[in-house]
Write an enzyme that holds these catalytic residues in place. Structure first.
Site, PDB file in Angstrom:
ATOM      1  N   GLY A  30      53.377  52.842  59.140  1.00  0.00           N
ATOM      2  CA  GLY A  30      53.490  53.760  58.158  1.00  0.00           C
ATOM      3  C   GLY A  30      54.870  54.555  58.114  1.00  0.00           C
ATOM      4  N   CYS A 239      33.895  40.226  34.394  1.00  0.00           N
ATOM      5  CA  CYS A 239      34.890  39.569  33.500  1.00  0.00           C
ATOM      6  C   CYS A 239      34.595  38.844  32.572  1.00  0.00           C
ATOM      7  CB  CYS A 239      35.831  39.105  34.670  1.00  0.00           C
ATOM      8  SG  CYS A 239      36.934  37.707  34.074  1.00  0.00           S
ATOM      9  N   CYS A 242      35.214  34.807  33.809  1.00  0.00           N
ATOM     10  CA  CYS A 242      34.532  34.296  34.953  1.00  0.00           C
ATOM     11  C   CYS A 242      32.862  34.914  35.128  1.00  0.00           C
ATOM     12  CB  CYS A 242      35.372  34.215  36.313  1.00  0.00           C
ATOM     13  SG  CYS A 242      35.675  35.942  37.001  1.00  0.00           S
ATOM     14  N   CYS A 264      39.462  39.735  34.878  1.00  0.00           N
ATOM     15  CA  CYS A 264      40.375  39.961  36.183  1.00  0.00           C
ATOM     16  C   CYS A 264      41.592  40.023  36.237  1.00  0.00           C
ATOM     17  CB  CYS A 264      39.691  38.600  37.163  1.00  0.00           C
ATOM     18  SG  CYS A 264      38.090  38.296  37.422  1.00  0.00           S
ATOM     19  N   CYS A 270      40.255  34.675  39.316  1.00  0.00           N
ATOM     20  CA  CYS A 270      39.262  34.324  38.039  1.00  0.00           C
ATOM     21  C   CYS A 270      39.176  32.840  38.027  1.00  0.00           C
ATOM     22  CB  CYS A 270      40.226  34.680  36.863  1.00  0.00           C
ATOM     23  SG  CYS A 270      39.268  34.989  35.464  1.00  0.00           S
TER      24      CYS A 270
END
Lengths: 278, 251
Positions: A30, A239, A242, A264, A270
């Site tokens: 980080g 979605c 899909c 998606c 997807c």
């Protein structure tokens, strides 16, 4: 491979310098490590940081996947993928499971990543405090002393004004309980995926000349309040293509009559869902 | 009882100007100490040095018996956001102008690890009431407040973590007289209720008389006189103090 270029475009000395920065970044999860970012053959904001990190870690055996907002078929993704196919002659793929290196802009793939994969983020602004504290020297001191009250003040302001934390992307995280980190502008929906991810996560900011990293299985916690816990926000739809009710969705306007569909944002996910259904 | 803050042999020069010249100063728990003197006498520098914001060239500063610079910057910062408070002359220096009143008060709590929004807000409201600002204005930005209210907000923001020692740099400067009087009244009540020790820098002798238990008079970077407020103001010994006291305008 394109004649006249070194493998993966960058010269070996530059790659070594970037690898040193990456090693240091991995050693201090980080923490932002400065590095000497080079001019790349694409403009700032298009992934100059990510592309340099990828160039430094890629080898001839690697398989590269590049996504932009989750999609494999957008300009940015295609041009970076083609760039490495030309200058490094590596295999490329659109399938998350087949890739060894995934360079991403603003998304984490829906499919869980594995230990043998590396996720490279393109980062526009690595400093999570920059909108709150304009002095870079002061933000460095705040990181050094882990003095992060200011970031919580921002979240407090959000709740006071909006009734909830209004940050939907680039949601600040604490890495390994020590450094405050910008996850790059991924949706807050993706934040939980960073936590203890088996894959190595590398972040490259070309314009700001910073590299940082989250090693595998490192705790990554989204900042919040006890009585206003972090929530991963997602459009409450399925979605259109899909039918997935769990993936992150893009809203696409289809006409000027107010018509819209939700699909998606991860095109590979997807496609796989559609194949499963078929 | 031992001194809360004790400084000895402080010296600091800016080029050829001696801002502090072998200054020794001590403050005990619950005591209000006024540092008076004309502009350029080194009183603001003294406050910055005492609060660790500037290093003296020579001299030591001990808080609770420990050298404040011995543990490094992290420890000093922790002190500044827990046991200490600093009230600036201009509230704009001490407040975050782009953040609401509640956020301003809450920042110190959050810096010290408070992570419960409801609690932070309740404390912010409580402190707004204590400094006589309508708690309903908790979500307003400080720029909508008058100068006196901004100063009171800065004081609330500083005192919310219950510091033991507060540094104040001309807290009533730039306010009109009636607002000054109200602020001084409030400060006196808060100091008494919370048992605060305050080091207050001012050129306002009347304010010093109202608030302070003890007075330190500075001139050219040196402490020229020091004593109980009434003694110093009623029976000044040093010629400069005599001049200072005789220059106060009576209404």
């Amino acid at each position: 491979m394109e004649a006249g270029y070194n493998f993966a475009y960058l010269d070996e000395a530059t790659k070594r310098m970037i690898r040193r920065a990456i090693l240091k970044a991995v050693a201090i999860p980080g923490h932002q490590i400065p590095f000497g970012a080079r001019e790349m053959p694409l403009p700032y904001g298009w992934g100059t940081g990510g592309i340099q990190v990828t160039a430094s870690i890629i080898g001839p055996e690697d398989t590269l996947k590049v996504i932009d907002q989750g999609a494999d078929d957008t300009t940015n993704a295609i041009s970076i993928r083609r760039f490495f196919a030309r200058v490094a002659d590596v295999a490329t793929t659109e399938r998350t499971a087949e890739a060894t290196i995934i360079q991403t802009r603003h998304r984490i793939p829906e499919a869980p990543l594995r230990e043998d994969q590396i996720l490279v983020y393109q980062v526009p602004m690595p400093e999570p405090l920059f909108r709150l504290e304009p002095r870079i020297a002061e933000t460095k001191r705040m990181h050094a002393l882990a003095d992060y009250g200011l970031m919580h003040t921002k979240l407090y302001e959000d709740i006071a004004r909006l009734g909830r934390i209004g940050t939907a992307y680039n949601y600040p995280v604490m890495v390994n309980d020590r450094y405050l980190m910008s996850p790059s502008p991924i949706p807050a929906f993706d934040n939980p995926k960073m936590d203890r991810m088996p894959a190595l996560q590398l972040f490259g900011a070309g314009r700001e000349k910073r590299i940082y990293a989250v090693p595998p299985y490192t705790p990554v916690r989204s900042l919040d309040f006890e009585d206003h816990p972090f929530r991963a926000i997602r459009a409450p739809h399925a979605c259109t293509l899909c039918g997935s009710a769990a993936s992150y969705l893009d809203e696409v306007v289809t006409n000027d009559q107010g018509g819209r569909v939700y699909v998606c944002s991860d095109t590979d996910f997807c496609r796989a869902e559609q194949e499963k259904a078929a | 009882m031992s001194a809360l803050l004790k400084a000895e042999g402080l010296s600091l020069r800016f080029g050829r100007v001696s801002a502090l010249d072998d200054v020794a100063i001590a403050i005990w728990p619950g005591e209000v100490l006024a540092v008076v003197g004309e502009s350029g006498s080194g009183k603001s520098t003294l406050l910055r040095v005492l609060s660790g914001q500037q290093l003296p060239e020579v001299g030591t500063i001990r808080f609770d018996g420990a050298d404040i610079h011995a543990e490094g910057e992290a420890a000093l910062r922790r002190l500044l956001r827990t046991d200490w408070g600093f009230v600036h002359q201009n509230p704009r220096d001490g407040l975050r102008m782009a953040i609401s009143a509640g956020g301003n008060i809450g920042e110190r709590l959050m810096s010290n690890g408070a992570r419960h929004y409801g609690d932070i807000r309740a404390q912010a409201k409580d402190w707004l009431a204590r400094v006589e600002i309508d708690p309903a204005r908790i979500d307003e930005l400080p720029r909508n407040f008058s100068g006196g209210m901004q100063q009171r907000l800065q004081i609330a923001r500083t005192l919310v973590t219950r510091p033991r020692l507060v540094f104040m740099d001309e807290p009533t400067g730039g306010l009109d007289v009636s607002v000054q009087a109200k602020l001084l009244d409030m400060l006196r009540a808060l100091a008494r209720d919370l048992g605060l020790a305050i080091i207050i820098v001012t050129h306002d002798i009347a304010a010093a008389r109202l608030l302070a238990h003890r007075i330190v008079v500075m001139r050219h970077g040196q402490v020229v006189e020091e004593g109980l407020t009434d003694r110093v103001l009623d029976d000044p010994q040093h010629p400069y103090t005599q001049l200072l006291v005789s220059s106060v305008l009576a209404a």
